[in-house]
Design an enzyme around this catalytic site. Structure first.
Site, PDB file in Angstrom:
ATOM      1  N   HIS A 266      -9.496   9.710   3.513  1.00 51.24           N
ATOM      2  CA  HIS A 266      -9.160   8.660   2.564  1.00 51.24           C
ATOM      3  C   HIS A 266      -9.385   9.236   1.183  1.00 51.24           C
ATOM      4  O   HIS A 266     -10.423   9.841   0.931  1.00 51.24           O
ATOM      5  CB  HIS A 266     -10.049   7.427   2.775  1.00 51.24           C
ATOM      6  CG  HIS A 266      -9.521   6.222   2.064  1.00 51.24           C
ATOM      7  ND1 HIS A 266      -9.574   6.103   0.702  1.00 51.24           N
ATOM      8  CD2 HIS A 266      -8.914   5.103   2.518  1.00 51.24           C
ATOM      9  CE1 HIS A 266      -9.021   4.949   0.358  1.00 51.24           C
ATOM     10  NE2 HIS A 266      -8.612   4.328   1.441  1.00 51.24           N
TER      11      HIS A 266
ATOM     12  N   GLU B  71       0.848  -1.190   0.000  1.00 56.30           N
ATOM     13  CA  GLU B  71       0.000   0.000   0.000  1.00 56.30           C
ATOM     14  C   GLU B  71       0.881   1.236   0.000  1.00 56.30           C
ATOM     15  O   GLU B  71       2.072   1.169   0.299  1.00 56.30           O
ATOM     16  CB  GLU B  71      -0.936   0.009   1.228  1.00 56.30           C
ATOM     17  CG  GLU B  71      -1.979  -1.084   1.147  1.00 56.30           C
ATOM     18  CD  GLU B  71      -2.951  -1.094   2.317  1.00 56.30           C
ATOM     19  OE1 GLU B  71      -3.945  -1.815   2.205  1.00 56.30           O
ATOM     20  OE2 GLU B  71      -2.721  -0.408   3.319  1.00 56.30           O
TER      21      GLU B  71
ATOM     22  N   ARG C 259      -1.355   9.159   1.543  1.00 50.83           N
ATOM     23  CA  ARG C 259      -2.764   9.529   1.423  1.00 50.83           C
ATOM     24  C   ARG C 259      -3.032  11.019   1.445  1.00 50.83           C
ATOM     25  O   ARG C 259      -3.904  11.497   0.744  1.00 50.83           O
ATOM     26  CB  ARG C 259      -3.537   8.939   2.601  1.00 50.83           C
ATOM     27  CG  ARG C 259      -3.623   7.470   2.538  1.00 50.83           C
ATOM     28  CD  ARG C 259      -4.427   6.939   3.696  1.00 50.83           C
ATOM     29  NE  ARG C 259      -4.493   5.502   3.512  1.00 50.83           N
ATOM     30  CZ  ARG C 259      -5.189   4.686   4.266  1.00 50.83           C
ATOM     31  NH1 ARG C 259      -5.885   5.152   5.264  1.00 50.83           N
ATOM     32  NH2 ARG C 259      -5.207   3.404   4.022  1.00 50.83           N
TER      33      ARG C 259
ATOM     34  N   ARG D 195      -1.395   8.851   9.533  1.00 47.41           N
ATOM     35  CA  ARG D 195      -1.286   7.407   9.753  1.00 47.41           C
ATOM     36  C   ARG D 195      -0.853   6.692   8.477  1.00 47.41           C
ATOM     37  O   ARG D 195      -1.385   6.934   7.407  1.00 47.41           O
ATOM     38  CB  ARG D 195      -2.652   6.862  10.182  1.00 47.41           C
ATOM     39  CG  ARG D 195      -2.717   5.365  10.277  1.00 47.41           C
ATOM     40  CD  ARG D 195      -4.097   4.941  10.716  1.00 47.41           C
ATOM     41  NE  ARG D 195      -5.093   5.073   9.669  1.00 47.41           N
ATOM     42  CZ  ARG D 195      -5.408   4.105   8.816  1.00 47.41           C
ATOM     43  NH1 ARG D 195      -4.790   2.939   8.875  1.00 47.41           N
ATOM     44  NH2 ARG D 195      -6.343   4.276   7.912  1.00 47.41           N
TER      45      ARG D 195
ATOM     46  N   HIS E  40     -11.540   9.688   7.147  1.00 50.12           N
ATOM     47  CA  HIS E  40     -11.260   8.258   7.253  1.00 50.12           C
ATOM     48  C   HIS E  40     -10.686   7.811   8.588  1.00 50.12           C
ATOM     49  O   HIS E  40     -10.955   6.712   9.036  1.00 50.12           O
ATOM     50  CB  HIS E  40     -10.296   7.867   6.135  1.00 50.12           C
ATOM     51  CG  HIS E  40      -9.996   6.407   6.075  1.00 50.12           C
ATOM     52  ND1 HIS E  40     -10.976   5.449   6.013  1.00 50.12           N
ATOM     53  CD2 HIS E  40      -8.819   5.744   6.080  1.00 50.12           C
ATOM     54  CE1 HIS E  40     -10.415   4.248   5.969  1.00 50.12           C
ATOM     55  NE2 HIS E  40      -9.106   4.399   6.023  1.00 50.12           N
TER      56      HIS E  40
END
Length: 529
Positions: free
Chosen positions: A239, A115, A286, A382, A347
């Site tokens: 997100h 990811e 992100r 995060r 998110h």
């Protein structure tokens, strides 16, 4: 002697990954009561599609995982906390496998995906529905344990502290919680020697959110009202890719779609726009991807952008994303042939109740684990798939600490029952609905992905007005789940705005037009009640 769940050894508020991990560890020795706000599987854990980050790949190291986490967190992480969690990851995965979580395998080894933000393949997963599998396994194990009592449909109102003792005390001990029982429509008192908050984040303060309905910041608000410090609430993760669909409010299209080759396209120009914003393109962290999409949407007046993986082999797409593929087909979108319309959505709450390495808060007898807490793991942003991991490692750490100090934890004194002699049933539910919608809209518009001092001041002004209304309402009417949530939502919004105004720089997820540069020093924002 039968176990009265209202007077238990340990009380856990929340039935997701963090709460049930702690419960299973503690139940070996103690009686545990777990309160869930709705159904036991309604929290965020069940929604986690991606997986759990852990070092298993040959050539990958703990040091790499720590570095990736620190880079994503923009230097604000507490390195010791990051090392603690990263090093606890492989053992946590092994325990989940032992509980029967059917992780995808690659021959003898765990199958790993990659990811954004990770330098190696290290995401352990169960198809694209890891959280659901984990949640089911934890509930199954908890139900089977004689020492665990699971109570759904219990909405926590406030922590019971020394102030609520029959003989008032200012000691600040936490003795349990007052909770509204949806079955009886009454507020009941639950007491314990130790209480663990595992209540999740505050995502529902925003109009668009991937969080479940119940993510109204309850634990953060309750801990703040009881006297805990709260930290880093300005770091709200958005997100980048939530399905844009007016019927389905919060269907997430996992990061892994970009990790496996999906491209972001501007539907008006047909251009793949990410390379213009960052050399890492679709694999940028992100916050960068969310800001890029936000910028494209604002610049071209779009409702959404396209996420397109239709250039990949259809078998590959179906094989990797069976659940997403099926869900989208039901909505008339075939992701093997068409692009998916997406928008960013709130998110993850990186901030929360300040805790130490053992999950302890500032108040004796109170612990916090998972998204409700600020452990130092995430910093200013995060890293993907570190959140479930935090739940397992800290859930166990809190359980271990409670067990080790058990003899020093005093049993609860007599606590006053809930008093509703001076209130009446509400005559205007419409007020709650109106205020709820208002908060979520101005938080989205003024305290969203891109901020400015002027927008934040506007939000602060609205919160001050609403605070008076809600306090007045709360003082006069009997509590309902909606009123409890509205009160907590407003408190969470207040903490987010105060934190955002306090930070005079842009760092990680906090991006403000008035201070676009990152300051030389990384300092946590800590609010003291």
């Amino acid at each position: 002697m039968s176990h009265d769940p209202a007077q238990t050894d340990i009380l856990i508020i929340g039935s997701g990954a963090a709460g049930l991990t702690a419960a299973l560890h503690l139940a070996e020795r103690f009686r545990v009561t777990v309160l869930a706000k709705g159904a036991l599987n309604e929290g965020s854990t069940a929604w986690a599609q991606g997986g759990i980050a852990a070092v298993f790949e040959p050539g990958d190291t703990f040091e790499n995982h720590v570095e990736d986490t620190m880079v994503a967190g923009a230097g604000l992480n507490d390195r010791a906390a990051v090392e603690f969690v990263v090093e606890g990851a492989p053992a946590a995965i092994e325990r989940l496998a032992a509980l029967g979580v059917p992780f995808n395998m690659d021959g003898e080894a765990l199958h790993l995906t990659r990811e954004g933000g990770h330098s190696h393949r290290r995401i352990v997963h169960v198809d694209d529905a890891t959280g659901w599998a984990v949640q089911e396994a934890l509930i199954r194990a908890a139900r089977a344990h004689a020492n665990i009592t699971l109570l759904p449909d219990m909405v926590a109102v406030d922590l019971a502290t020394s102030r609520h003792e029959q003989r008032y005390s200012g000691a600040g001990n936490v003795w349990g919680v007052y909770a509204f029982n949806r079955a009886t429509d009454r507020v009941e008192l639950y007491t314990a020697r130790a209480t663990i908050l595992a209540t999740g984040g505050a995502g529902r303060t925003y109009l668009f959110s991937t969080a479940p309905r119940g993510a109204t910041g309850d634990g953060i608000a309750m801990a703040w009202r009881a006297g805990c410090r709260v930290s880093n609430m300005e770091f709200m993760q958005f997100h980048p890719t939530c399905l844009y669909n007016l019927e389905v409010k919060n269907f997430l299209i996992t990061e892994a779609v970009r990790g496996e080759g999906g491209k972001l396209i501007n539907p008006t120009t047909g251009k793949n726009f990410m390379p213009y914003y960052d050399p890492r393109a679709e694999l940028a962290p992100r916050d960068i991807v969310a800001r890029a999409i936000d910028a494209e949407i604002k610049r071209f007046g779009l409702d959404y952008v396209h996420l397109d993986i239709s250039h990949m082999d259809p078998e590959f797409v179906r094989g990797h994303f069976p659940n997403i593929h099926e869900k989208l087909l039901g909505l008339g979108i075939d992701m093997t042939r068409q692009p998916i319309p997406v928008v960013p959505a709130q998110h993850y709450t990186c901030g929360g109740v300040v805790i130490d390495r053992d999950g302890r808060t500032d108040l004796p007898g109170l612990y916090a684990v998972g998204e409700v807490s600020q452990s130092g793991l995430h910093g200013a942003n995060r890293l993907a798939s570190n959140s479930l991991l935090e739940c397992f490692v800290f859930g166990e750490a809190a359980a271990r600490d409670i067990a080790e100090r058990w003899d020093a934890l005093p049993p609860p004194p007599a606590i006053r029952p809930w008093d509703e002699s001076r209130v009446t049933d509400s005559d205007e539910e419409v007020v709650i609905k109106q205020n709820w919608t208002e908060i979520r809209r101005f938080m989205w518009n003024y305290v969203g992905i891109v901020r400015s001092t002027k927008r934040l001041e506007r939000a602060r002004h609205r919160i001050a007005m609403l605070n008076e209304e809600v306090a007045d309402y709360y003082g006069h009417f009997r509590v309902t789940p909606d009123l409890i949530e509205l009160r907590n939502l407003l408190q969470s919004a207040d903490l987010i705005v105060r934190s955002a105004l306090h930070r005079k720089e842009s760092r990680g997820l906090h991006y403000t037009l008035d201070y676009p540069e990152t300051g030389p020093q990384a300092v946590d924002t800590i609010l003291v009640p």
